[in-house]
Design a protein around this motif. Structure first.
Motif, PDB file in Angstrom:
ATOM      1  N   ASN A   1      93.819  60.465 100.297  1.00 29.05           N
ATOM      2  CA  ASN A   1      94.155  60.326  98.882  1.00 29.05           C
ATOM      3  C   ASN A   1      93.455  59.112  98.286  1.00 29.05           C
ATOM      4  O   ASN A   1      93.123  58.148  98.987  1.00 29.05           O
ATOM      5  CB  ASN A   1      95.663  60.197  98.713  1.00 29.05           C
ATOM      6  N   ASP A   2      93.182  59.179  96.986  1.00 38.37           N
ATOM      7  CA  ASP A   2      92.556  58.074  96.254  1.00 38.37           C
ATOM      8  C   ASP A   2      93.665  57.159  95.732  1.00 38.37           C
ATOM      9  O   ASP A   2      94.492  57.579  94.912  1.00 38.37           O
ATOM     10  CB  ASP A   2      91.718  58.626  95.104  1.00 38.37           C
ATOM     11  N   VAL A   3      93.681  55.911  96.196  1.00 34.43           N
ATOM     12  CA  VAL A   3      94.716  54.960  95.779  1.00 34.43           C
ATOM     13  C   VAL A   3      94.316  54.353  94.442  1.00 34.43           C
ATOM     14  O   VAL A   3      93.183  53.874  94.283  1.00 34.43           O
ATOM     15  CB  VAL A   3      94.908  53.861  96.842  1.00 34.43           C
ATOM     16  N   VAL A   4      95.245  54.360  93.504  1.00 37.27           N
ATOM     17  CA  VAL A   4      95.027  53.771  92.183  1.00 37.27           C
ATOM     18  C   VAL A   4      95.877  52.505  92.081  1.00 37.27           C
ATOM     19  O   VAL A   4      97.092  52.551  92.294  1.00 37.27           O
ATOM     20  CB  VAL A   4      95.381  54.753  91.055  1.00 37.27           C
ATOM     21  N   VAL A   5      95.230  51.390  91.779  1.00 39.10           N
ATOM     22  CA  VAL A   5      95.915  50.104  91.649  1.00 39.10           C
ATOM     23  C   VAL A   5      95.813  49.656  90.197  1.00 39.10           C
ATOM     24  O   VAL A   5      94.704  49.574  89.644  1.00 39.10           O
ATOM     25  CB  VAL A   5      95.305  49.044  92.584  1.00 39.10           C
ATOM     26  N   ARG A   6      96.949  49.387  89.584  1.00 37.42           N
ATOM     27  CA  ARG A   6      96.967  48.891  88.202  1.00 37.42           C
ATOM     28  C   ARG A   6      96.874  47.361  88.246  1.00 37.42           C
ATOM     29  O   ARG A   6      97.787  46.688  88.721  1.00 37.42           O
ATOM     30  CB  ARG A   6      98.233  49.347  87.488  1.00 37.42           C
ATOM     31  N   VAL A   7      95.760  46.859  87.733  1.00 38.50           N
ATOM     32  CA  VAL A   7      95.443  45.440  87.853  1.00 38.50           C
ATOM     33  C   VAL A   7      95.502  44.791  86.467  1.00 38.50           C
ATOM     34  O   VAL A   7      94.940  45.324  85.498  1.00 38.50           O
ATOM     35  CB  VAL A   7      94.045  45.236  88.476  1.00 38.50           C
ATOM     36  N   THR A   8      96.176  43.659  86.376  1.00 36.08           N
ATOM     37  CA  THR A   8      96.250  42.883  85.140  1.00 36.08           C
ATOM     38  C   THR A   8      95.802  41.455  85.421  1.00 36.08           C
ATOM     39  O   THR A   8      95.628  41.055  86.573  1.00 36.08           O
ATOM     40  CB  THR A   8      97.684  42.879  84.586  1.00 36.08           C
ATOM     41  N   GLU A   9      95.623  40.694  84.359  1.00 33.04           N
ATOM     42  CA  GLU A   9      95.318  39.272  84.505  1.00 33.04           C
ATOM     43  C   GLU A   9      96.617  38.480  84.631  1.00 33.04           C
ATOM     44  O   GLU A   9      97.664  38.906  84.134  1.00 33.04           O
ATOM     45  CB  GLU A   9      94.520  38.764  83.298  1.00 33.04           C
ATOM     46  N   PRO A  10      96.571  37.332  85.312  1.00 29.90           N
ATOM     47  CA  PRO A  10      97.768  36.477  85.330  1.00 29.90           C
ATOM     48  C   PRO A  10      98.160  36.091  83.904  1.00 29.90           C
ATOM     49  O   PRO A  10      97.322  36.104  82.984  1.00 29.90           O
ATOM     50  CB  PRO A  10      97.315  35.254  86.142  1.00 29.90           C
ATOM     51  N   PRO A  11      99.425  35.755  83.682  1.00 31.24           N
ATOM     52  CA  PRO A  11      99.877  35.487  82.310  1.00 31.24           C
ATOM     53  C   PRO A  11      99.142  34.305  81.684  1.00 31.24           C
ATOM     54  O   PRO A  11      98.760  33.352  82.355  1.00 31.24           O
ATOM     55  CB  PRO A  11     101.370  35.203  82.478  1.00 31.24           C
ATOM     56  N   LEU A  12      98.953  34.392  80.360  1.00 31.20           N
ATOM     57  CA  LEU A  12      98.330  33.288  79.621  1.00 31.20           C
ATOM     58  C   LEU A  12      99.287  32.113  79.457  1.00 31.20           C
ATOM     59  O   LEU A  12      98.851  30.965  79.364  1.00 31.20           O
ATOM     60  CB  LEU A  12      97.863  33.780  78.248  1.00 31.20           C
ATOM     61  N   ALA A  13     100.575  32.414  79.399  1.00 34.76           N
ATOM     62  CA  ALA A  13     101.557  31.338  79.220  1.00 34.76           C
ATOM     63  C   ALA A  13     101.545  30.421  80.436  1.00 34.76           C
ATOM     64  O   ALA A  13     101.725  30.866  81.571  1.00 34.76           O
ATOM     65  CB  ALA A  13     102.949  31.941  79.014  1.00 34.76           C
ATOM     66  N   GLY A  14     101.325  29.147  80.192  1.00 38.02           N
ATOM     67  CA  GLY A  14     101.319  28.166  81.256  1.00 38.02           C
ATOM     68  C   GLY A  14     100.046  28.103  82.060  1.00 38.02           C
ATOM     69  O   GLY A  14      99.999  27.408  83.075  1.00 38.02           O
ATOM     70  N   ARG A  15      99.004  28.805  81.622  1.00 33.08           N
ATOM     71  CA  ARG A  15      97.749  28.785  82.382  1.00 33.08           C
ATOM     72  C   ARG A  15      97.104  27.411  82.272  1.00 33.08           C
ATOM     73  O   ARG A  15      96.825  26.924  81.173  1.00 33.08           O
ATOM     74  CB  ARG A  15      96.798  29.861  81.871  1.00 33.08           C
ATOM     75  N   PRO A  16      96.829  26.740  83.383  1.00 34.41           N
ATOM     76  CA  PRO A  16      96.271  25.386  83.317  1.00 34.41           C
ATOM     77  C   PRO A  16      94.797  25.395  82.917  1.00 34.41           C
ATOM     78  O   PRO A  16      94.092  26.402  83.071  1.00 34.41           O
ATOM     79  CB  PRO A  16      96.447  24.861  84.750  1.00 34.41           C
ATOM     80  N   SER A  17      94.353  24.266  82.393  1.00 38.69           N
ATOM     81  CA  SER A  17      92.947  24.124  82.010  1.00 38.69           C
ATOM     82  C   SER A  17      92.068  24.190  83.252  1.00 38.69           C
ATOM     83  O   SER A  17      92.378  23.605  84.287  1.00 38.69           O
ATOM     84  CB  SER A  17      92.728  22.791  81.288  1.00 38.69           C
ATOM     85  N   GLY A  18      90.960  24.900  83.148  1.00 38.89           N
ATOM     86  CA  GLY A  18      90.028  25.019  84.261  1.00 38.89           C
ATOM     87  C   GLY A  18      90.312  26.163  85.201  1.00 38.89           C
ATOM     88  O   GLY A  18      89.576  26.331  86.184  1.00 38.89           O
ATOM     89  N   TYR A  19      91.355  26.970  84.952  1.00 41.61           N
ATOM     90  CA  TYR A  19      91.645  28.094  85.846  1.00 41.61           C
ATOM     91  C   TYR A  19      90.542  29.145  85.735  1.00 41.61           C
ATOM     92  O   TYR A  19      90.113  29.503  84.641  1.00 41.61           O
ATOM     93  CB  TYR A  19      92.993  28.722  85.500  1.00 41.61           C
ATOM     94  N   VAL A  20      90.071  29.635  86.876  1.00 43.90           N
ATOM     95  CA  VAL A  20      89.043  30.667  86.938  1.00 43.90           C
ATOM     96  C   VAL A  20      89.701  31.975  87.346  1.00 43.90           C
ATOM     97  O   VAL A  20      90.412  32.033  88.364  1.00 43.90           O
ATOM     98  CB  VAL A  20      87.930  30.295  87.936  1.00 43.90           C
ATOM     99  N   LEU A  21      89.479  33.021  86.563  1.00 49.82           N
ATOM    100  CA  LEU A  21      90.088  34.314  86.836  1.00 49.82           C
ATOM    101  C   LEU A  21      89.670  34.806  88.218  1.00 49.82           C
ATOM    102  O   LEU A  21      88.485  34.870  88.537  1.00 49.82           O
ATOM    103  CB  LEU A  21      89.661  35.319  85.765  1.00 49.82           C
ATOM    104  N   GLY A  22      90.653  35.139  89.046  1.00 51.43           N
ATOM    105  CA  GLY A  22      90.378  35.620  90.397  1.00 51.43           C
ATOM    106  C   GLY A  22      90.782  34.643  91.478  1.00 51.43           C
ATOM    107  O   GLY A  22      90.854  35.025  92.652  1.00 51.43           O
TER     108      GLY A  22
END
Length: 654
Positions: free
Chosen positions: A321-342
């Protein structure tokens, strides 16, 4: 005895001319030396190399393409590797990116090159000869290509595949995987499965069979995640009779960074469960740690294999079977300066600085190690301040499975040049990341501390030798008017001073000649280089290549060679499309080509005729039934292609 250095010629001429011209001649001498220096430093181009794991493969047989880019230390690291393949080839996975370092000794001088390597897995869908465009990298704001790669694809013969091909994917191969299963621990008879006293793995039970007797199943540990969060997918083989498994193909997982978690499948014993009223044995055949690279509904794709069994027949295709993963970004609230997505996981930061005491203008080595589990950061943000210069880091890493997660360390080695003096605070390095276990952001930091920088005294100003006349009273009696002649003491006719041979216009002409010669020589050299570049660009331009391919098609049609005519017309149409629109259509599927041409302003009728000509060429090349007709079909195909090429030649890129 050491001979004193010879004085520059312009300075000697100025001294012969007159004492009053000495300061001006000295200034002109420095200007001349500046013009004689190189006009600009040319950075060395990266050393690019590309290769394939095999130059001849079968249809459906995976192979890898690797590119390496090396540059001199401090020249800026290459980045963003990219690979485009012809329509009949597909990228199964990749790129898997790593760092490279090359050290060599030449002429008693040790040189070090740093760079990156990237690997893709490719699968061919049709037989033929293919030219894979050279992989490209970005360096100093430019995208540079490697040499193209030639691949020959032959029809599938059913022969055993090379051990490193089926799972040679970024993240590690499955070494020595026992295909087909045989002996103890292999596929079992239905009677043996039914005789098991109880279900050993009720969590693997299923209400119905996806396929009878033998099937593959992919089970994820989660179906929702954030970008960079690990998703573990286990692939099981369910069976209830003896069978042979061949030609396995791993799930593509194109939108994930993958790492293998199963070191040796031969050590995995089957467990028993119930599926649709039957007792099945289930054996773990692959287990992957997947890290999503972007947000959205991402598909892992299906694992495939050919199964031969008593009740199902020979070489029956089975897919998971083909696995489907629903992926979102971490929340913007409280995101520290300099955070790199991933940057997701659980990490610690440790830094060392050596040495702690240097002279002004020297360098220190700063090593920062990121340890833990998760999707490790590719770079760190260093503290920027005046007087400190951070060179590109040298990366080292050791990553391996640890209790079902990818863990280890990745270190960044920096060289920092210090231009200040005194107690210099290097600041601190921070790593913000998302902790999926705690569902919050964490900021790890490492203080670099203070280093002691000893100032370097400026060189002492040069003065007249101690024995030279006037050395003792240079600060007293010598003044700005010391060279003016004294007062006349008697009357008499005026006698002008004698004129030297190089005084006046000849002196200035001789002084200005070297800069003028250098300037004219540089201008001439630039004109010659530009002329050569224009000539080379014209020889390799798409329009020129289209004309060459059209002539080859005319020669093949005159000889009645239909296959060669179709191949040449196809090349000519692709080159004409590139000349008219700037689109490299060989890397675009034929079904998607009309939309791409429409977006570049090509009229729909002309786009349709170009696609029809390409489809006709492809049918002649790969369908035996379409290769009948000989010279007449070749002539008709030539006329159709010539009309499309001529009309495309009249258009210019928008």
């Amino acid at each position: 005895m050491t001979r004193p250095p010879r004085s520059p010629a312009p300075l000697t001429l100025a001294a012969l001319a007159a004492p009053r011209l000495a300061p001006l001649a000295t200034a002109l001498l420095f200007a001349l030396l500046a013009l004689l220096a190189p006009l600009r430093a040319r950075a060395q181009q990266p050393e690019l190399s590309a290769r394939a794991s095999s130059t001849e493969v079968e249809v459906g047989e995976p192979f890898t393409v690797e590119v390496k880019a090396l540059v001199e230390r401090g020249a800026g690291m290459p980045s963003d590797p990219e690979l485009r393949v012809p329509p009949d080839l597909s990228v199964a996975s990749g790129p898997s990116i790593g760092t490279q370092m090359k050290t060599q000794l030449s002429g008693g001088v040790m040189t070090t090159q740093l760079g990156i390597s990237a690997t893709w897995q490719i699968v061919a869908n049709k037989p033929g000869r293919y030219t894979i465009p050279g992989p490209t990298i970005v360096w100093n704001g430019r995208r540079l290509p490697a040499d193209p790669i030639l691949i020959k694809v032959v029809p599938a013969s059913g022969r055993p595949r090379r051990p490193n091909n089926p799972f040679l994917l970024p993240g590690g191969p499955l070494h020595g995987f026992p295909w087909p299963f045989s002996g103890p621990g292999g596929l079992l008879d239905d009677e043996v499965v039914e005789d098991e006293p109880e279900d050993q793995a009720p969590e693997l039970a299923m209400p119905s069979e996806p396929a009878p007797v033998v099937f593959l199943r992919a089970i994820p540990d989660k179906t929702t995640a954030v970008v960079g969060e690990q998703v573990t997918v286990s692939f099981y083989l369910y069976f209830r009779e003896n069978a042979e498994m061949s030609e396995p193909r791993a799930a593509p997982t194109a939108d994930f960074l993958r790492h293998a978690l199963l070191e040796d499948p031969r050590h995995e014993r089957p467990v028993y469960t119930r599926v649709g009223g039957h007792r099945y044995a289930a054996r773990l055949v692959d287990k992957l740690a997947l890290f999503p690279l972007k947000a959205g509904e991402l598909h892992t794709g299906s694992m495939q294999a050919r199964i031969t069994g008593r009740r199902i027949g020979a070489r029956v295709l089975r897919e998971s079977n083909d696995v489907v993963v629903r992926v979102t970004e971490p929340p913007l609230a409280g995101r520290p300066s300099g955070y790199v997505l991933g940057d997701v996981g659980q990490f610690t930061l440790k830094a060392t600085v050596q040495p702690r005491q240097i002279e002004q203008g020297g360098s220190v080595a700063v090593t920062v190690q990121v340890a833990g589990t998760g999707n490790f950061p590719q770079s760190l943000r260093v503290p920027e301040r005046t007087g400190l210069e951070w060179l590109d880091p040298e990366k080292r890493e050791s990553l391996e499975p640890r209790g079902g997660a990818i863990g280890g360390f990745r270190s960044f080695g920096y060289v920092v040049r210090v231009q200040e003096s005194g107690a210099v605070d290097l600041g601190k390095i921070e790593l913000p990341y998302w902790d999926p276990a705690q569902k919050r952001y964490v900021v790890e930091s490492a203080e670099l501390g203070v280093i002691q920088v000893t100032p370097v005294a400026p060189p002492a100003p040069s003065g007249p030798p101690s024995g030279a006349p006037g050395a003792g009273d240079a600060a007293g009696s010598a003044g700005p008017f010391a060279g003016i002649p004294g007062l006349r003491t008697s009357l008499g006719p005026y006698s002008p001073p004698a004129t030297l041979p190089l005084d006046g216009a000849p002196f200035w002409l001789l002084l200005a000649a070297p800069p003028l010669v250098v300037t004219l020589f540089g201008a001439g050299d630039r004109l010659v280089r530009r002329a050569r570049e224009r000539r080379a660009a014209g020889a390799s331009s798409p329009a020129r290549l289209a004309a060459v391919a059209q002539r080859e098609a005319e020669e093949a049609a005159a000889q009645g060679d239909l296959g060669a005519t179709a191949a040449a017309i196809e090349r000519a149409v692709h080159r004409a499309i590139e000349s008219a629109t700037g689109l490299r259509s060989r890397g675009v599927l034929l079904a998607a080509l009309p939309d791409e041409l429409g977006q570049r302003g090509l009229p729909e009728p002309l786009s349709a005729r170009a696609c029809e000509a390409l489809a006709a060429c492809e049918a002649i090349r790969f369908e035996p039934a379409a290769q009948e007709g000989g010279a007449a079909t070749a002539a008709a195909l030539l006329e159709k292609g010539r009309a499309v090429i001529n009309e495309l030649a009249r258009r210019k890129p928008a």
